[in-house]
Design an enzyme around this catalytic site. Structure first.
Site, short mmCIF file in Angstrom:
data_model
loop_
_atom_site.label_atom_id
_atom_site.label_comp_id
_atom_site.label_asym_id
_atom_site.label_seq_id
_atom_site.Cartn_x
_atom_site.Cartn_y
_atom_site.Cartn_z
N ASP A 552 0.83 -1.20 0.00
CA ASP A 552 0.00 0.00 0.00
C ASP A 552 0.87 1.26 0.00
O ASP A 552 2.04 1.23 0.37
CB ASP A 552 -0.90 -0.01 1.23
CG ASP A 552 -2.23 0.67 0.99
OD1 ASP A 552 -2.32 1.49 0.05
OD2 ASP A 552 -3.19 0.38 1.72
N GLU A 555 3.37 5.08 -3.65
CA GLU A 555 3.66 6.20 -4.57
C GLU A 555 5.08 6.80 -4.41
O GLU A 555 5.64 7.20 -5.46
CB GLU A 555 2.60 7.29 -4.40
CG GLU A 555 1.22 6.88 -4.81
CD GLU A 555 0.49 6.05 -3.74
OE1 GLU A 555 -0.50 5.38 -4.08
OE2 GLU A 555 0.93 6.06 -2.59
N ASP A 629 -7.92 4.41 -3.61
CA ASP A 629 -9.06 4.67 -2.72
C ASP A 629 -10.13 5.50 -3.43
O ASP A 629 -10.39 6.66 -3.09
CB ASP A 629 -8.57 5.38 -1.45
CG ASP A 629 -7.61 4.51 -0.66
OD1 ASP A 629 -7.68 3.27 -0.80
OD2 ASP A 629 -6.80 5.05 0.10
#
Length: 954
Positions: A552, A555, A629
């Site tokens: 998760d 980035e 998300d």
């Protein structure tokens, strides 16, 4: 006597000498020296032949090329044969498939096919620009490359973005990584080429300019006509709070810094905000706008609704783009209606002026910081060939384990061991097929993020939990972040070696957990740090028997909602250089850490990684990406279709999304809570169930089938009771997914052996039909199924275009439909419109509760007549890498329409545990004899022992 031949000989020698100074051949191509005048003009252009159809182009304003290496290109690609010759004022490099022309005057590059037809041309004059940039003591260039682009060109790819754009011709996209946004600098053109841009910094495609604040472009007028700004009106529903009106010189409240310019001490949580007035454009032309929003927002321009209501949760804003033609000097009304979602919320509207002539309608690439200008040209006869070339450059896509093709259940989050096991047991009790269950973040003690240790109060026996999941014939994926609280021993281990990003520590940045804890991310650009990251996982989580890794915030997202400069400060400097230069490739490095790590300790156990971000080359690390998300809105569901299709064209075949959306509108939460109390379905429950039913229908035909999100929970029985059409529909498509496992797993094999793409925009299979280039809401799921998601509330019909290169069959009825037309088709609540291509052969396996519950010893073969067809069934050992050494089988099915025969080919290959004998039941569907799809259809039965058979179909 002086020979008359001497002047000719001298001239020839002079020409040869000049040519030698103009270019030098190399082992893999040529370096052309360009006649430059300015300091930042291109001086050298290098052409490297990597394959007959793969060309690497580099350019620099320096006297020599920098010595660096690519993060995305796999090593060891051997050059194909080529020739080099002078052609007028250019140097021509030729392979068996392409000719590359380089101007000796300006370094411009043109690509032609073997017959001399131009495929792609840099803009006249070369189209290159270099602007010096220095960051943290390192010099580089902001680079731009412009290519000519004909009016009928179409571009697809660029990764996964959320503005619901599909064809990027005459559009622009800023390429950076963020939650819900995955940037891959690769496009596929309908002119049968691809271009891979090799830069890791913030980049742009289509328009090299950034969006600017409104007051730097337009004259702004308030609602009374006074120049200088728009009128902002802030009205609160809270008692005693007076309405506030003020002048807004710009609408820019887009990050944690700029939102401080919102009215202080005004409660936004229950507010309605309006920005209104007029804008006056400086020149005629089309102006592009980007809306940034959290909460509910609408935009009216020239008294027309240009952005219908959109919503995003407060902590995770979204952007949406639109374009409007405006006239110079004409004042046009602008009105933004914003209802913030929570005490902290974001809103912004920026724009760019009409594009400059040199860039307009062309293919434009820009990057903030690179050592040189670098790109790869990929030629192919079709999109599949182009994507094959891309994977030749960046790496093969591994075959995912078979269990990954099944259903994934996740939520934010299973808070205890009993919750995750209880959910899985309920699936088995209700006989809803499932292969995978997911443990999301915060299984550790509250203050121990990054420890990889379970909270013993909530997870008293982690090994027993995983063993119990396995005993229930399922796999478990666990969330592993590159994030570490500074108090953990793992943080200290990284930090002692200089492998932690320090800015968040220096600034005492606290996250959202409990009172807020300070931590940071590890530097995945360091080889040593990557090995340590895996070692910590190996020491703590791998022994539990965890099957898959969920990476998760890759980035990396150190802190939500920061401005771009602070984001760079938070995730750098890296071991390779500044985060300005290495801004977009963190997820690639992080995936390498786990892939290489697991294969080093268990070389024959297939890796499965799921990451929120990605970059070119991600597929070589057995990594899938999900769309982050996203919101629980119909427009967000629709946007996932184009997002997934462009991601597929970007060369990375495994993609998934949070079915139902992750971030939930308050009305659905309160509606669910009310429903739990009285058991009655209100309007919000009703819409929530239909939204999820439609999303599951779509998700069953994504490469990976996975539900996840915040409360309300996404287990089918938590969405609706088993008598409800939503529950029935979810169960139907989950069962269908498992019955299609022979078909789906064959496609997984094809991604490796044929560089295949599973989720396919129509343009891949019907390129001769120009109408499909802009169809973003239909797609092919493999060679047979055309999938048409329903993304509007209470829609019971939808328009479907049937490509002209084929005729079609309705999956549910067998009705024959002629291609080349658009029809308004039925879309009942429980069914998604599905159509089968003429000539398709579909293997249907047994009913299963998990992917390897039963051998596929009885397969129903659906053959859709009307055109010749073929399908090759692929099988292997499901969960290891023996396929890399030839341990697999293929069984080819070939339908001859003229003869009415089906040939089942001889089985090729072998592997341990393969079925040597099986039965095929052949079911035919034709124009004259339509037949609905059913699992128990009767047909011709064939006993098969591996030898070729030809059957005359009845």
């Amino acid at each position: 006597m002086i020979s008359k031949k001497l002047p000719l000989i001298f001239a020839g020698m002079l020409l040869a000498a000049c040519s030698a100074t103009q270019y030098q051949t190399t082992d893999d191509g040529v370096v052309v020296n360009v006649k430059s005048s300015g300091k930042t003009d291109v001086k050298k252009v290098r052409i490297q032949v990597l394959r007959d159809e793969l060309i690497h182009v580099s350019a620099t304003p320096e006297n020599e090329f920098p010595k660096d290496s690519s993060l995305i290109i796999v090593p060891g690609i051997k050059s194909s044969p080529f020739t080099v010759k002078n052609v007028s004022d250019s140097v021509m490099v030729s392979t068996s498939r392409v000719k590359v022309m380089v101007s000796k005057q300006n370094g411009g590059v043109n690509f032609k096919d073997k017959n001399g037809k131009v495929i792609l041309a840099e803009q006249q004059g070369g189209g290159k620009s270099f602007t010096p940039i220095e960051v943290e003591g390192t010099n580089g260039y902001s680079v731009r490359q412009i290519f000519e682009s004909p009016a009928d060109e179409a571009f697809h790819g660029l990764g996964q973005h959320q503005s619901d754009e599909f064809n990027y011709k005459d559009k622009s996209e800023e390429l950076f990584q963020y939650n819900t946004k995955v940037s891959v600098p690769f496009i596929v053109s309908n002119k049968n080429y691809g271009l891979l841009w090799d830069s890791y910094s913030l980049s742009r495609f289509g328009d090299s300019r950034p969006y600017k604040q409104l007051n730097t472009i337009f004259k702004l007028y308030d609602k009374k006509g006074n120049q200088g700004g728009l009128t902002g009106t802030y009205t609160s529903k809270d008692k005693g709070v007076q309405t506030l009106e003020r002048k807004e010189e710009s609408i820019f409240f887009e990050d944690i810094k700029s939102i401080k310019n919102l009215p202080q001490n005004f409660p936004l949580k229950n507010a309605n905000v309006t920005y209104e007035g007029e804008i006056e454009a400086p020149v005629d032309g089309t102006y592009k706008f980007i809306l940034y929003y959290a909460g509910y927002v609408k935009v009216y321009l020239n008294n027309e609704l240009v952005v219908a209501e959109r919503w995003r949760t407060a902590w995770n804003p979204n952007s949406y783009k639109f374009a409007i033609p405006l006239q110079a000097g004409k004042r046009v009304p602008l009105r933004i209606e914003w209802r913030p979602d929570g005490g902290t919320s974001y809103c912004g509207l920026r724009a760019v002026t009409p594009q400059e002539v040199d860039e307009k309608s062309n293919q434009v690439w820009w990057s903030e910081m690179s050592k040189k200008l670098d790109y790869y040209f990929v030629y192919g006869e079709n999109a599949d060939e182009v994507i094959k070339g891309y994977r030749t450059l960046t790496g093969k896509s591994q075959i995912m384990p078979k269990w990954a093709m099944g259903y994934w259940q996740s939520r934010e989050r299973y808070k205890t061991q009993d919750e995750i096991l209880g959910s899985l047991k309920e699936f088995r009790k209700r006989k809803i097929p499932i292969d995978n269950i997911v443990l999301d973040w915060n299984y550790w003690e509250e203050d121990a993020w990054g420890s990889h240790e379970f909270d013993a109060k909530r997870f008293p026996n982690p090994k027993g939990m995983v063993d119990s999941i396995h005993a229930l014939n399922a796999k478990m994926m666990i969330s592993v972040w590159p994030k570490f609280y500074k108090t953990t021993e793992h943080f200290k281990e990284f930090d002692s070696k200089g492998w932690m990003y320090q800015q968040a520590i220096k600034d005492n940045v606290r996250d959202w957990v409990g009172p807020g804890y300070v931590g940071s991310f590890y530097d995945a650009y360091s080889g040593g740090a990557r090995k340590l990251f895996w070692k910590q996982i190996y020491d703590n989580l791998y022994p539990l028997g965890v099957d898959a890794w969920w990476m998760d915030a890759s980035e990396p997202n150190v802190l939500d909602c920061t401005d771009m400069e602070y984001r760079k400060a938070l995730c750098g400097p890296t071991a390779l250089g500044s985060s300005t230069e290495f801004f977009n490739t963190y997820a690639l490095m992080n995936a390498e850490a786990i892939y290489d790590g697991q294969r080093s300790v268990a070389p024959n156990k297939r890796v499965f990684l799921l990451t929120r971000s990605g970059f070119a080359g991600l597929q070589r690390y057995s990594t899938a990406t999900w769309s982050g998300d996203i919101a629980t809105r119909w427009e967000d569901m629709k946007a996932q279709i184009s997002a997934g299709l462009n991601f597929a064209v970007s060369g990375i075949p495994y993609w998934t999304m949070d079915i139902g959306g992750f971030c939930v509108e308050d009305r659905y939460v309160s509606g669910q809570l009310a429903f739990d109390k009285d058991g009655k379905e209100n309007s919000d429950n009703k819409e929530w169930r239909e939204l999820n039913a439609r999303w599951f229908q779509f998700g069953a035909f994504a490469p990976l089938y996975r539900a996840h999100g915040q409360f309300p929970f996404r287990e089918p029985w938590n969405i609706a009771p088993e008598t409800h059409p939503a529950y029935k529909s979810i169960l139907y498509y989950t069962n269908l997914r498992y019955r299609l496992m022979p078909y789906i797993y064959t496609m997984a094999g094809m991604t490796y052996f044929n560089d295949y793409t599973i989720m396919r925009p129509l343009l891949m299979d019907f390129a001769s039909d120009s109408k499909v280039e802009n169809i973003s809401d239909q797609f092919m799921f493999g060679p047979a199924f055309m999938v048409c998601p329903v993304y509007s509330y209470e829609a019971r019909k939808r328009n479907v275009y049937f490509p002209s290169d084929s005729n079609w069959f309705d999956f549910y009825t067998g009705r024959y439909i002629t291609g080349g037309q658009q029809l308004n088709v039925d879309a009942p609540y429980e069914r998604i419109p599905l159509f089968i291509r003429e000539g398709a052969i579909i293997p249907v396996g047994p009913e299963m509760q998990y992917s390897n519950e039963k051998p596929a010893d009885k397969i129903v073969l659906y053959v859709y007549k009307g055109k010749d067809g073929s399908f090759t069934l692929y099988e292997d050992e499901d969960d290891n890498y023996n396929y890399e050494t030839g341990k697999y089988t293929n069984i080819a099915f070939t339908y001859n329409n003229a003869k009415g025969t089906l040939t089942i080919g001889a089985r090729k290959g072998e592997f341990n545990g393969m079925l040597k004998n099986r039965k095929f039941t052949i079911v035919t569907v034709s124009k004259d004899k339509p037949k609905a799809f059913t699992y128990d259809a009767e047909g011709q039965t064939v006993d098969y022992n591996g030898t070729e058979q030809t059957i005359t179909l009845k």
